[in-house]
Design a protein around this motif. Structure first.
Motif, short mmCIF file in Angstrom:
data_model
loop_
_atom_site.label_atom_id
_atom_site.label_comp_id
_atom_site.label_asym_id
_atom_site.label_seq_id
_atom_site.Cartn_x
_atom_site.Cartn_y
_atom_site.Cartn_z
N ALA A 145 -11.91 8.21 -5.48
CA ALA A 145 -10.63 8.34 -6.19
C ALA A 145 -9.57 7.42 -5.58
N THR A 146 -9.54 7.35 -4.26
CA THR A 146 -8.57 6.46 -3.60
C THR A 146 -8.88 5.01 -3.91
N ALA A 147 -10.14 4.65 -3.88
CA ALA A 147 -10.52 3.26 -4.19
C ALA A 147 -10.10 2.88 -5.60
N LYS A 148 -10.30 3.78 -6.58
CA LYS A 148 -9.89 3.49 -7.96
C LYS A 148 -8.38 3.36 -8.07
N ALA A 149 -7.62 4.20 -7.31
CA ALA A 149 -6.15 4.11 -7.36
C ALA A 149 -5.66 2.78 -6.79
N ILE B 231 -7.17 -6.98 0.43
CA ILE B 231 -7.30 -5.73 -0.33
C ILE B 231 -6.96 -5.97 -1.79
N GLN B 232 -5.96 -6.79 -2.06
CA GLN B 232 -5.58 -7.08 -3.45
C GLN B 232 -6.70 -7.79 -4.20
N ARG B 233 -7.43 -8.67 -3.51
CA ARG B 233 -8.50 -9.44 -4.17
C ARG B 233 -9.83 -8.67 -4.23
N ALA B 234 -9.92 -7.56 -3.49
CA ALA B 234 -11.20 -6.85 -3.38
C ALA B 234 -11.61 -6.23 -4.71
N LYS B 235 -12.94 -6.19 -4.94
CA LYS B 235 -13.48 -5.53 -6.12
C LYS B 235 -13.57 -4.03 -5.87
N LEU B 236 -13.75 -3.28 -6.94
CA LEU B 236 -13.79 -1.83 -6.83
C LEU B 236 -14.95 -1.37 -5.96
N ASP B 237 -16.12 -2.05 -6.11
CA ASP B 237 -17.28 -1.65 -5.31
C ASP B 237 -17.01 -1.85 -3.83
N LEU C 216 0.82 -1.21 0.00
CA LEU C 216 0.00 0.00 0.00
C LEU C 216 0.85 1.26 0.00
N ASP C 217 2.11 1.15 0.50
CA ASP C 217 2.99 2.32 0.53
C ASP C 217 3.39 2.79 -0.86
N GLU C 218 3.26 1.90 -1.85
CA GLU C 218 3.66 2.24 -3.22
C GLU C 218 2.58 3.00 -3.97
N ILE C 219 1.38 3.11 -3.38
CA ILE C 219 0.26 3.75 -4.07
C ILE C 219 0.24 5.23 -3.74
N PHE D 272 -3.40 -2.80 -8.16
CA PHE D 272 -3.31 -4.25 -8.02
C PHE D 272 -3.85 -5.03 -9.21
N HIS D 273 -4.59 -4.37 -10.11
CA HIS D 273 -5.25 -5.12 -11.18
C HIS D 273 -4.86 -4.67 -12.57
N GLU D 274 -4.06 -3.63 -12.71
CA GLU D 274 -3.70 -3.16 -14.05
C GLU D 274 -2.22 -3.29 -14.30
#
Length: 727
Positions: free
Chosen positions: A715-719, A698-704, A674-677, A724-726
């Motif tokens: 905005a933080t949730a999208k970042a 957190i890595q497996r969590a969906k955007l919703d 998370l420190d890299e975000i 983790f997914h792109e």
């Protein structure tokens, strides 16, 4: 004795000013013996200095002497630059080292200052930074540890500190060792219940930590104590460390008695324990003082042309430890002269105490004291006591200096015999001066690092150790490839540095002066420049520019050339320690040996002896096999001293490589993805972890799911999701 002065043509020197400089330099009876330096080189050096002296002002300042390669030979200060440099031009020196220095001088530079005190401060700065060959130099460059009480947080932190003092707060020290700092902090935590955790750890606490449970912290992180009450504890600790221990102990004693009278026995017991902790700090020393509250004690000893300076630190009537320094100095210097240089250099980067006790009278004690006063911003007293408690402290320090130097001489003699045995075992023409040992460490190819340890006649030269982060291009687990990468980086750089040094031309000139008040040989003005005086607080500001200009410059070759300094000028330290190894040892068998041999051949280092050491059968430490060019694999006798020395070298390389690897692996383990975000701070990181529990969740969590986290905006949730997914 009346003497007739023979000044160089065109010089007009006032007698009253010249006398001060003449007293420092040798009299004419000590004129140079032409047999000690090449006459042509000596004459050329004198001509360079005399020509340069014509344009110097009769003002305080600092001068530097350069050799033909542009390296700084000597840095000195003067009450009158013109008089001092002219005295050199008269061709006199009281030691062979000064004669060789004059013979090697091909150019000079100067900086004028407002006062002689400012010149002394600038001189000590430049000596420490440039480390000239002919100056007295301190060998121990390690910074001393301090106790730090922060001043930029509502709940001040107490911690061990080493290095630059840039963070706002109070620094107490220096201490002679980390052990003394840790022991003192441990006792102060018991007495004042101050936190030692980092600010980030403090901000993320939701309940008191273990230190609160064992009564080492008052728990300001979770509100167990108010910030106002905690500041009171910090003020008490600050007062105790500042020397007001009696007042602090008297306050605690009164509070203990008041609590007992009110029948609050648990509270009284806590005050009792705090008083006991403070008493332990003051009583747990080998030597404490009664009448000396704050002082540093310097004592010097000389044996076999070498010097040792023992320093004891006393603060708050407590002994905060001692440290032995081994300065590099010409053996013709007196102990008092060496001690003067050590004192001025020692306080170049640390505040002096109110009292400095010395074992010898210094010729410029008043000037040094004035410089220390300006450095500290308060009065500093220099004293050479003759009787009483102060004299006892100096005598004790001098005894320690004598014993430390005796041990050092014995160790050096043993180390030189081991190096000689090593050279004999490997068929070398002479004992190696620099030995480099290489080893790699990794776990299944991850966090791979290479380590280089260096040994010389002073033992392990830890300031020359190097680590190499193995690149990801090297196949994981390929030990031979790792060794090739490490050695290629090391010897490619060495070959590049050697080529640059040998490619220096013999013609050219120094660049013109870089600023007002700075004069350079080779381009002399008709009239001396009108230099601006340097303020004490501006001295450090010119150092980067001076250091940049001290890179080797091509300069005119003086008539008669230069002479190499004799090997007995002084005991060389790290500055004289060669950068090129005489012997390279790699930990490994024939495969490692072939990989190392090919790389060294590619870099043109075939003249350096190369040895590979393979473990014996069943990893027996007495049956190692050695590989060398032109020899069949061989073993050394089990009781050969060289074998034991090689094992020490290999074990040190192994320890260093493994330690570096573990530190790197530990850093990677502690790193939170998370420190890299970008945009994720402590609050949002804590909110995510409280909601999901783990980073993997957190890595497996969906955007919703991320957007529904309390305290996390869209905005933080999208970042977080994109991180983790792109990829």
């Amino acid at each position: 004795m009346n003497r007739e002065r023979q000044e160089p043509p065109g010089q007009e020197l006032p007698d009253e000013d010249f006398k001060d400089e003449e007293d420092i330099l040798p009299p004419p009876e000590a004129a140079l013996d032409p047999g000690e330096a090449a006459p042509g080189a000596l004459k050329a050096g004198i001509e360079v200095i005399a020509d340069f002296a014509k344009h110097l002002p009769n003002r305080p300042g600092v001068y530097r002497m350069f050799d033909r390669a542009g390296e700084v030979l000597y840095v000195g200060k003067a009450k009158s630059l013109k008089n001092r440099v002219t005295a050199y031009a008269r061709g006199m020196a009281h030691t062979n080292a000064v004669a060789r220095m004059i013979a090697e001088t091909a150019n000079m530079e100067f900086v004028t200052t407002g006062t002689e005190t400012e010149a002394l401060l600038l001189e000590s700065n430049l000596i420490k930074q440039l480390r000239p060959r002919y100056n007295v130099l301190l060998r121990d460059d390690k910074s001393f540890p301090y106790i730090f009480l922060s001043g930029d947080h509502p709940a001040p932190q107490i911690a061990k500190h080493r290095g630059s003092r840039q963070r706002k707060g109070d620094y107490f020290g220096p201490f002679a060792s980390v052990w003394a700092v840790e022991r003192t902090i441990d006792a102060l935590q018991k007495a004042f219940l101050l936190r030692s955790c980092s600010d980030s750890y403090y901000e993320n606490r939701t309940r008191p930590c273990l230190l609160f449970q064992i009564k080492r912290c008052s728990g300001p992180c979770t509100g167990e104590i108010s910030h106002a009450d905690y500041q009171g504890l910090a003020d008490q600790a600050r007062a105790f460390l500042s020397g007001r221990s009696s007042a602090v102990k008297e306050l605690l004693s009164k509070r203990m008695q008041a609590a007992a009278e009110e029948l609050e026995f648990e509270k009284a017991a806590r005050y009792r324990d705090r008083l006991a902790a403070l008493s332990a700090v003051q009583a747990g020393q080998d030597i404490n003082t009664q009448g000396v509250e704050e002082a540093d004690v310097f004592a010097i000893d000389e044996q076999a042309g070498q010097f040792c300076v023992e320093i004891f630190f006393f603060r708050n009537k407590q002994n905060w430890g001692n440290r032995a320094l081994f300065p590099r100095a010409d053996k013709s210097l007196t102990p008092a002269e060496v001690l003067a240089y050590v004192v001025t250099q020692f306080y170049d980067d640390k505040p002096p105490p109110r009292l400095v006790l010395l074992s010898h009278e210094l010729a410029e004690a008043d000037l040094i004291a004035q410089a220390l006063c300006e450095r500290a911003g308060r009065k500093v007293e220099l004293a050479t006591p003759k009787r009483g408690e102060r004299r006892d402290l100096v005598v004790h320090a001098q005894k320690n200096a004598h014993e430390a130097l005796a041990r050092k001489l014995a160790d050096n003699a043993g180390q030189q015999s081991l190096l000689a045995a090593l050279g004999e075992a490997f068929g070398m023409a002479k004992a190696p001066r620099r030995v480099e040992v290489y080893d790699n460490s990794h776990i299944m190819g991850t966090n791979a690092v290479g380590g280089m340890v260096v040994a010389g006649r002073d033992g392990f030269m830890k300031s020359h150790y190097r680590t190499f982060n193995i690149s990801s291009d090297t196949i994981a687990g390929d030990d031979f490839g790792m060794m090739r990468e490490v050695l290629k980086r090391r010897f490619s750089r060495l070959a590049k540095e050697s080529g640059a040094a040998s490619a220096l031309p013999n013609e050219g000139a120094f660049p013109p002066p870089g600023g007002e008040g700075i004069g350079v040989g080779g381009e002399k003005p008709e009239q001396p420049a009108s230099p601006a005086s340097l303020r004490v607080d501006a001295i450090e500001s010119i150092l980067p520019a001076l250091a940049k200009r001290d890179a080797p410059h091509p300069i005119p070759s003086p008539q008669g050339g230069g002479v190499e300094p004799e090997s007995d000028i002084s005991e060389p330290d790290d500055t004289a320690f060669p950068s090129r190894p005489d012997l390279v040892i790699v930990d490994g068998g024939k495969g490692q040996f072939e990989a190392a041999r090919k790389i060294m051949a590619e870099c043109g280092m075939t003249d350096i002896a190369l040895v590979a050491i393979a473990k014996g059968e069943d990893r027996n430490a007495m049956r190692e096999t050695f590989f060398m060019v032109g020899r069949e694999p061989f073993k050394l006798p089990p009781r050969d001293p060289a074998l034991f020395f090689i094992q020490r070298l290999r074990d040190e390389a192994h320890r260093f490589a493994i330690g570096t690897h573990r530190a790197k692996r530990k850093r990677d383990i502690k790193t939170n993805p998370l420190d890299e975000i970008p945009g994720i701070g402590p609050s949002r990181k804590r909110a995510l972890l409280l909601h999901f529990g783990t980073v993997k969740a957190i890595q497996r969590a969906k955007l919703d799911d991320l957007m529904r986290t309390p305290g996390v905006n869209a905005a933080t949730a999208k970042a977080v999701h994109a991180h983790f997914h792109e990829h």
